[in-house]
Enzyme design. Sequence first.
Site, PDB file in Angstrom:
ATOM      1  N   GLU A 110       0.825  -1.212   0.000  1.00  0.00           N
ATOM      2  CA  GLU A 110       0.000   0.000   0.000  1.00  0.00           C
ATOM      3  C   GLU A 110       0.861   1.266   0.000  1.00  0.00           C
ATOM      4  OE1 GLU A 110      -4.122  -0.848   2.122  1.00  0.00           O
ATOM      5  OE2 GLU A 110      -2.466  -1.585   3.338  1.00  0.00           O
ATOM      6  N   GLU A 130      -3.978  -9.446   3.570  1.00  0.00           N
ATOM      7  CA  GLU A 130      -4.722  -9.168   4.810  1.00  0.00           C
ATOM      8  C   GLU A 130      -5.864 -10.154   5.077  1.00  0.00           C
ATOM      9  OE1 GLU A 130      -2.811  -5.150   3.901  1.00  0.00           O
ATOM     10  OE2 GLU A 130      -3.571  -6.873   2.776  1.00  0.00           O
TER      11      GLU A 130
END
Length: 257
Positions: A110, A130
């Site tokens: 990210e 995740e």
Amino acid sequence: MPEFCTAERDGRLLIVTMNRPDVMNSLHPPANHELAQVFDDFAADPDLWVAIITGAGDRAFSAGNDLKFQAGGGKMSVPDSGFAGLTSRHNLVKPVIAAVNGVAMGGGFEIALATDIIVASENAVFALPEPLVGLAALAGGLHRLPRQIPLKQAMGMILTGRRVSAKEGKELGFVNEVVPQGQALDAAKRWAGEILKCSPLSIRASKESVMGGLDIANLHDAIKAPFASVSTLLKSEDLIEGPKAFAEKRAPNWKGR
């Protein structure tokens, strides 16, 4: 001095290194807040025009959120500017390059997606894993990735958490260049050097127009939209210096004002 990152000035360039190699440069709250301050200072410094972010060592760019810190009872907090001080920093008009020198997982990916250019070494690996640990890529990954590559390809990564090599990342379109292991930072510096040949005000006007324009569906409205960096460029000394240097067949002397 920061404890969990370093910030090295090289002329107009700032090189920021996430410095927790023992945990693959995963970030906990103190590291995030240090990086936020570094990028606050970068944004405010008129003498710095481009930044590179990378990770210490040759194993990892960043493995993302420090889950062991969290599992040990550490309270998680992220600055207003987001993970690494970048993922929620939506008003930064100066360019940032990611030199991805290894694993870029979860929050690490990210961070890279929040930059403008990604240079990756051949051993780089990207993923948003995740969901495999009961989390979600909420630091921008779920929204940036589908805006940077085709939707079905992004969903394939997001819904499986699968790992993508640097080579595949370039094929998908989120990696600009793949270089041999150990050369990511040098390649990022080369990209920075090309950017630094340009007017810094032109670069900022271009970045703000692109990013702001993506929020406007109608092309005509996007072209006509007022952006502060464009207004600054059109009133600048650099706007005069560029054509003058071209006519005089010399390199321009950019002042950034």
